[in-house]
Motif scaffolding. Structure first.
Motif, PDB file in Angstrom:
ATOM      1  N   THR A  19      -2.588  17.069  -1.620  1.00  0.00           N
ATOM      2  CA  THR A  19      -2.275  15.643  -1.582  1.00  0.00           C
ATOM      3  C   THR A  19      -1.105  15.282  -2.486  1.00  0.00           C
ATOM      4  O   THR A  19      -0.667  14.130  -2.500  1.00  0.00           O
ATOM      5  N   GLN A  20      -0.594  16.266  -3.256  1.00  0.00           N
ATOM      6  CA  GLN A  20       0.639  16.045  -3.994  1.00  0.00           C
ATOM      7  C   GLN A  20       1.850  16.145  -3.074  1.00  0.00           C
ATOM      8  O   GLN A  20       2.965  15.804  -3.452  1.00  0.00           O
ATOM      9  N   ALA A  63       9.634  12.187   3.602  1.00  0.00           N
ATOM     10  CA  ALA A  63      10.746  11.976   2.673  1.00  0.00           C
ATOM     11  C   ALA A  63      10.172  11.991   1.259  1.00  0.00           C
ATOM     12  O   ALA A  63       9.109  11.408   1.003  1.00  0.00           O
ATOM     13  N   PHE A  64      10.858  12.681   0.361  1.00  0.00           N
ATOM     14  CA  PHE A  64      10.406  12.788  -1.030  1.00  0.00           C
ATOM     15  C   PHE A  64      11.480  12.196  -1.928  1.00  0.00           C
ATOM     16  O   PHE A  64      12.605  12.705  -1.983  1.00  0.00           O
ATOM     17  N   VAL A  65      11.136  11.111  -2.593  1.00  0.00           N
ATOM     18  CA  VAL A  65      12.067  10.429  -3.486  1.00  0.00           C
ATOM     19  C   VAL A  65      11.440  10.377  -4.867  1.00  0.00           C
ATOM     20  O   VAL A  65      10.478   9.642  -5.094  1.00  0.00           O
ATOM     21  N   GLU A  66      11.955  11.199  -5.780  1.00  0.00           N
ATOM     22  CA  GLU A  66      11.396  11.325  -7.127  1.00  0.00           C
ATOM     23  C   GLU A  66       9.897  11.614  -7.014  1.00  0.00           C
ATOM     24  O   GLU A  66       9.507  12.629  -6.455  1.00  0.00           O
ATOM     25  N   GLU A  67       9.028  10.740  -7.506  1.00  0.00           N
ATOM     26  CA  GLU A  67       7.591  10.994  -7.475  1.00  0.00           C
ATOM     27  C   GLU A  67       6.884  10.271  -6.329  1.00  0.00           C
ATOM     28  O   GLU A  67       5.656  10.149  -6.320  1.00  0.00           O
ATOM     29  N   VAL A  68       7.651   9.813  -5.351  1.00  0.00           N
ATOM     30  CA  VAL A  68       7.082   9.059  -4.235  1.00  0.00           C
ATOM     31  C   VAL A  68       7.181   9.881  -2.949  1.00  0.00           C
ATOM     32  O   VAL A  68       8.228  10.437  -2.635  1.00  0.00           O
ATOM     33  N   ILE A  69       6.045   9.967  -2.236  1.00  0.00           N
ATOM     34  CA  ILE A  69       6.005  10.618  -0.928  1.00  0.00           C
ATOM     35  C   ILE A  69       6.007   9.524   0.135  1.00  0.00           C
ATOM     36  O   ILE A  69       5.183   8.602   0.081  1.00  0.00           O
ATOM     37  N   GLN A  70       6.917   9.634   1.084  1.00  0.00           N
ATOM     38  CA  GLN A  70       6.961   8.674   2.179  1.00  0.00           C
ATOM     39  C   GLN A  70       6.805   9.422   3.497  1.00  0.00           C
ATOM     40  O   GLN A  70       7.422  10.472   3.699  1.00  0.00           O
ATOM     41  N   THR A  71       5.964   8.892   4.386  1.00  0.00           N
ATOM     42  CA  THR A  71       5.764   9.517   5.691  1.00  0.00           C
ATOM     43  C   THR A  71       5.803   8.462   6.781  1.00  0.00           C
ATOM     44  O   THR A  71       5.468   7.298   6.558  1.00  0.00           O
ATOM     45  N   ARG A  77       3.512   5.438   5.401  1.00  0.00           N
ATOM     46  CA  ARG A  77       2.721   5.581   4.183  1.00  0.00           C
ATOM     47  C   ARG A  77       3.653   5.851   3.013  1.00  0.00           C
ATOM     48  O   ARG A  77       4.638   6.583   3.148  1.00  0.00           O
ATOM     49  N   SER A  78       3.318   5.280   1.888  1.00  0.00           N
ATOM     50  CA  SER A  78       4.064   5.509   0.656  1.00  0.00           C
ATOM     51  C   SER A  78       3.058   5.775  -0.454  1.00  0.00           C
ATOM     52  O   SER A  78       2.147   4.978  -0.679  1.00  0.00           O
ATOM     53  N   TYR A  79       3.232   6.919  -1.121  1.00  0.00           N
ATOM     54  CA  TYR A  79       2.287   7.281  -2.172  1.00  0.00           C
ATOM     55  C   TYR A  79       3.051   7.611  -3.443  1.00  0.00           C
ATOM     56  O   TYR A  79       3.863   8.542  -3.469  1.00  0.00           O
ATOM     57  N   ASP A  80       2.811   6.826  -4.481  1.00  0.00           N
ATOM     58  CA  ASP A  80       3.421   7.039  -5.790  1.00  0.00           C
ATOM     59  C   ASP A  80       2.459   7.888  -6.616  1.00  0.00           C
ATOM     60  O   ASP A  80       1.401   7.417  -7.046  1.00  0.00           O
ATOM     61  N   ILE A  86       2.696   9.121  -9.623  1.00  0.00           N
ATOM     62  CA  ILE A  86       2.594   8.775 -11.037  1.00  0.00           C
ATOM     63  C   ILE A  86       1.694   7.556 -11.230  1.00  0.00           C
ATOM     64  O   ILE A  86       0.772   7.556 -12.048  1.00  0.00           O
ATOM     65  N   ARG A  87       1.955   6.508 -10.491  1.00  0.00           N
ATOM     66  CA  ARG A  87       1.201   5.255 -10.635  1.00  0.00           C
ATOM     67  C   ARG A  87      -0.062   5.221  -9.773  1.00  0.00           C
ATOM     68  O   ARG A  87      -0.803   4.239  -9.795  1.00  0.00           O
ATOM     69  N   GLN A  88      -0.272   6.283  -8.983  1.00  0.00           N
ATOM     70  CA  GLN A  88      -1.441   6.352  -8.100  1.00  0.00           C
ATOM     71  C   GLN A  88      -1.504   5.133  -7.172  1.00  0.00           C
ATOM     72  O   GLN A  88      -2.578   4.564  -6.927  1.00  0.00           O
ATOM     73  N   LYS A  89      -0.334   4.756  -6.663  1.00  0.00           N
ATOM     74  CA  LYS A  89      -0.248   3.597  -5.776  1.00  0.00           C
ATOM     75  C   LYS A  89      -0.012   4.075  -4.349  1.00  0.00           C
ATOM     76  O   LYS A  89       0.916   4.825  -4.083  1.00  0.00           O
ATOM     77  N   TYR A  90      -0.867   3.607  -3.433  1.00  0.00           N
ATOM     78  CA  TYR A  90      -0.796   4.033  -2.040  1.00  0.00           C
ATOM     79  C   TYR A  90      -0.668   2.809  -1.149  1.00  0.00           C
ATOM     80  O   TYR A  90      -1.452   1.861  -1.255  1.00  0.00           O
ATOM     81  N   VAL A  91       0.329   2.816  -0.265  1.00  0.00           N
ATOM     82  CA  VAL A  91       0.557   1.695   0.650  1.00  0.00           C
ATOM     83  C   VAL A  91       0.691   2.254   2.059  1.00  0.00           C
ATOM     84  O   VAL A  91       1.399   3.244   2.294  1.00  0.00           O
ATOM     85  N   VAL A  92      -0.018   1.636   3.025  1.00  0.00           N
ATOM     86  CA  VAL A  92       0.083   2.049   4.418  1.00  0.00           C
ATOM     87  C   VAL A  92       0.360   0.822   5.282  1.00  0.00           C
ATOM     88  O   VAL A  92      -0.201  -0.255   5.053  1.00  0.00           O
ATOM     89  N   ASN A  93       1.246   0.978   6.255  1.00  0.00           N
ATOM     90  CA  ASN A  93       1.556  -0.095   7.192  1.00  0.00           C
ATOM     91  C   ASN A  93       1.535   0.460   8.611  1.00  0.00           C
ATOM     92  O   ASN A  93       2.049   1.557   8.862  1.00  0.00           O
ATOM     93  N   ARG A  94       0.950  -0.296   9.511  1.00  0.00           N
ATOM     94  CA  ARG A  94       0.912   0.090  10.923  1.00  0.00           C
ATOM     95  C   ARG A  94       1.622  -0.999  11.716  1.00  0.00           C
ATOM     96  O   ARG A  94       1.208  -2.160  11.680  1.00  0.00           O
TER      97      ARG A  94
END
Length: 443
Positions: A194-195, A268-276, A298-301, A303-311
């Protein structure tokens, strides 16, 4: 295909203490003695000797934190191997199919327990399916007829020997950041995955038999009911679809040109953020990118353990294909980094695939009409000088080609097909210093 009708099991575990490691090796010995009658064993570089529990117990007790050796045990109904390396364990088991079926519940419980405790990755699958998807050297594919081998995709290895291009096969084991990416009957995924891949992608994967979350955040996925039915067409379809949904081949390949399949998901991997972005049809089922009408972002940070999903429902715009946009030069661009030296056709199939992927698109976007869309190929210098242009023109028989310009370190030309347009640029890969950095797309 001649079949062994055996089961192949793999687990990798890390982060053990020396005490835990020794206990786990003892547990492994107990396991193999339950499912088989051990006949001989080899401890590290020692000679093969008759299995003696007292002697092997003593040897296990002498293991150290710096140990790096294989312990191998042979039995009439199985082969058992354990790699001990600096407090990590890598376990491989080949087991007679009848023995597996007779002890399946206990064996799965053993694998579950091993994975929950310090597991990294693991799987259980038909040994025949593993061989079919992972044996690259043609001379070692003795389980197939010459006609069957002819049907398989081929490439060169580094010595220019023709081998099977297993990248194109659904059950190929490839590794990304130390994690095994594959598609097979039963798979285990630790929290380390999940990293790289948001956990929800595992939990929401479609058209599989079962998804279970075990303790310690381990996810267990089963593709179909019977591991020995792996070559039934519908099960092969599920095996391919699982790999496509997870996007493993968007993350890693080792044949120099990729799998040449359209994406069902992109990363896409931008610094500590995973985007799919996952692509779905109107029934919320996974589909190829160009056929999508629903988009799950989906966007998962980490470091901050922040997860955002949009459909969202909609259609693809130009930026979905060409994310680098330069308003000043009125250009938009995407790129691929390839090394065609392992391709038997000098990269011809790859060039055609990626060109058509970015030329034959349907977008309703003013930018696409007004901007120059650019696809760049970054290649080794020697590949730039050996481009199969004449053969590529033949492949692009239905496309209008113009404005060919060639230099020592670059080649470019423009393409038109109906209302679609694309500028193709081949560049020396030395121009691309770092992947995913901001790229200057002016020319």
């Amino acid at each position: 295909m001649k079949k062994t009708k055996k089961i192949y099991m793999v687990t990798a575990r890390a982060g053990l203490s020396l005490k835990e490691l020794k206990q786990d090796v003892f547990d492994w010995v107990s396991f193999l003695r339950i499912v088989a009658i051990p006949e001989s064993y080899r401890f590290g570089d020692e000679e093969v000797r008759a299995f003696d529990l007292q002697i092997i117990t003593h040897q296990i007790q002498q293991l150290t934190e710096k140990e790096n050796l294989w312990i191998k045990v042979n039995a009439q109904d199985g082969e058992f191997q354990l790699h001990v390396s600096k407090l990590t364990l890598h376990e491989r088991t080949i087991l007679d199919g009848a023995v597996f079926l007779a002890n399946q519940a206990m064996i799965e419980n053993y694998c579950d327990t091993r994975m929950v405790k310090n597991g990294v990755y693991g799987y259980i699958r038909s040994f025949d399916e593993y061989l079919y998807n992972n044996v690259e050297i043609i001379g070692k594919r003795t389980f197939e007829s010459s006609d069957e081998i002819k049907q398989l995709p081929k490439r060169y290895d580094r010595e220019k020997t023709v081998i099977v291009d297993c990248n194109q096969l659904a059950g190929y084991d490839i590794y990304f950041k130390g994690l095994c990416l594959t598609s097979c009957w039963k798979m285990y995924y630790s929290s380390l995955y999940t990293q790289v891949i948001p956990k929800s992608i595992f939990m929401e994967v479609q058209q599989v038999q079962a998804v279970e979350e075990l303790r310690n955040q381990v996810v267990k996925i089963t593709l179909f009911s019977n591991p020995f039915n792996w070559d039934v067409p519908v099960n092969q379809k599920y095996q391919r679809l699982f790999r496509d949904q997870m996007g493993y081949d968007q993350l890693a390949w080792n044949n120099g040109t990729g799998v040449l399949r359209p994406p069902f998901i992109e990363y896409a991997f931008v610094e500590e953020v995973i985007q799919t972005v996952q692509y779905q049809n109107s029934y919320y089922q996974p589909v190829e990118k160009k056929n999508a009408t629903y988009f799950v972002t989906r966007s998962y940070d980490k470091i901050r353990q922040k997860y955002v999903v949009n459909r969202t429902k909609g259609i693809l715009n130009a930026q979905a294909y060409f994310p680098w946009i330069d308003e000043k030069s009125r250009k938009m661009m995407n790129y691929r980094v390839l090394d065609p030296k392992m391709a038997i056709d000098d990269g011809l199939s790859a060039y055609e695939f990626y060109i058509r992927q970015f030329l034959e698109i349907e977008v309703l976007d003013e930018k696409y009409d007004e901007f120059v869309s650019v696809l760049r190929f970054y290649l080794p210098k020697e590949a730039i000088q050996q481009l199969p242009l004449e053969a590529l023109w033949d492949k692009l028989f239905d496309v209008n080609i113009s404005n060919l310009k060639q230099k020592e370190s670059s080649t470019r030309f423009d393409l038109e097909k109906a209302k679609n347009h694309l500028r193709v640029v081949f560049l020396d890969s030395s121009y691309l210093e770092t992947i995913n950095q901001t790229i200057d797309i002016s020319e």
